[in-house]
Design an enzyme around this catalytic site. Structure first.
Site: not given
Length: 421
Positions: A173, A195, A237, A274, A308, A330, A332, A361-362
């Site tokens: 990403q 991403h 995304d 996404e 998502d 996804q 998550k 997630t980041c």
């Protein structure tokens, strides 16, 4: 062996909490921050420093294993649990969770994880997904230590799964540095990218033209910078922004034509999009996604769509898969609670025409990212997110190296057993 003690330490996560609804509604970016008032409950500002909570389990042999409670960057959006505050949940971990786990045998991962899943918070609700996520990581590490195997092996046994025998494709990403970071990914031969963080109409373009231009640029740079025989998959995304650009219904020819333009721009590489829209609820989102997917199939447009928003829990994943509402879902990871729940969600996609992307997630940590690498291997997911952080290189290193270490250890153990036999 027993679990002797449970402790919690407030920590920092790999990125930030962002109020997605405020951003998609037009909050202006000012440097690294955003101007405007938050609209999602729990936020004091549109962008806030991310938080995590480290859970330490002390075992009777003196070993301490850890897991990290973490929540997604866009907490409170799309049906997710509210903003996670580490200080608020530290007492829950050292109270209710500790009472439930102290004295248990760490070997029994599935039973221990189920005990935590059954706990409630002081207000009577289920424990925050972030708490279940972090505690289950620590329990997984404890079981692997007690059994003297990899976490991949523990999960594969618990899920009755056949692990991958090679690294799962990693999805990089880029954050807002969507060109510089994409070029890094291309040079490193990242299997799935970039991403792109197209989280506003301004970034996508009023008619979607900026995204199409970007994919055309990305395709050109892939041929120029990628390794020999490089065959990446493009994954962007768009955070529901197509709902603002086009609006429902999503089976109109102009929308299929636009997706055909995206496919042509990305050629010769496959592309998946996404979160094309956010319809405001799970049933509505499933309907809109299925409508778009059917329209693309009828028009012969080879672009995959990825679920998502409103696809958070295991039940959500099952609903999207059962209704044929996505080519890819996804999973998550922080939103499913216990880490084994992510594995169950991936496995549910087996035998269907929906692929499972083990995401997250980041805003996670190195500890949670390494744990998720084992989920990806145990279930042989279609792809796994490089995390934490938005710098790309660090997350790609963490996830890739963890998978390679686990595979090397498992391969060594197999050779040893074969030799002994």
């Amino acid at each position: 062996m027993r679990i002797e003690a449970v402790s919690a330490v407030p920590a920092v996560s790999g990125f930030f909490f962002d109020d997605q609804r405020a951003i998609t509604s037009g909050a202006e970016q000012n440097g690294f921050s955003y101007e405007g008032e938050p609209v999602t409950p729990g936020f004091d500002s549109v962008r806030e420093a991310g938080e995590a909570l480290t859970v330490d389990l002390e075992l009777s042999d003196g070993t301490v294993v850890s897991g990290d409670c973490a929540a997604v960057q866009y907490s409170g959006a799309g049906g997710r649990d509210p903003l996670f505050r580490a200080e608020r949940y530290a007492d829950v971990v050292e109270g209710r969770v500790a009472d439930a786990l102290t004295g248990r045998d760490p070997v029994t991962f599935a039973e221990n994880a189920a005990a935590v899943e059954g706990l409630t918070s002081p207000d009577g609700d289920s424990l925050h997904t972030a708490v279940r996520y972090g505690v289950s990581q620590a329990l997984l590490a404890a079981a692997a230590h007690a059994r003297k195997v990899t976490r991949t092996d523990v999960l594969a046994t618990a899920l009755n799964a056949t692990p991958a025998d090679r690294p799962v494709p990693v999805f990089g990403q880029s954050g807002d540095a969507r060109r510089d970071n994409a070029e890094k990914m291309l040079i490193k031969g990242v299997p799935v990218l970039p991403h792109g963080l197209f989280n506003s109409v301004e970034k996508v373009g009023r008619d979607g033209e900026k995204l199409a231009d970007y994919l055309d640029w990305l395709s050109t740079r892939a041929r120029e910078l990628g390794p020999d025989e490089y065959a990446p998959r493009f994954h962007v995304d768009v955070y529901g922004t197509f709902g603002d650009v086009f609006g429902p219904p999503y089976d109109r020819p102009e929308i299929s034509d636009y997706f055909a333009d995206l496919r042509a721009a990305a050629a010769p590489y496959p592309v998946q999009v996404e979160g094309p829209m956010d319809a405001g609820g799970r049933a509505e989102q499933i309907h809109a996604m299925a409508e778009l997917r059917d329209a693309l199939a009828d028009a012969g447009v080879d672009v995959d769509i990825v679920a998502d928003e409103w696809c958070n829990t295991f039940d959500d994943v099952r609903a999207f898969v059962d209704e044929g509402a996505a080519d890819v879902v996804q999973v998550k990871t922080p939103d499913l609670g216990g880490i084994h729940r992510s594995g169950e969600a991936v496995r549910y996609c087996e035998g269907t025409d929906t692929r499972a992307y083990l995401g997250g997630t980041c805003n996670e940590t190195v500890t949670s990212a390494r744990a998720c690498a084992h989920v990806a291997l145990a279930t042989d997911a279609a792809q796994v997110l490089a995390k934490p952080g938005m710098g790309f290189d660090e997350g790609f290193m963490v996830v890739t190296n963890e998978m390679r270490r686990a595979l090397a250890r498992r391969d060594g153990a197999t050779r040893e057993v074969t030799a002994d036999d």
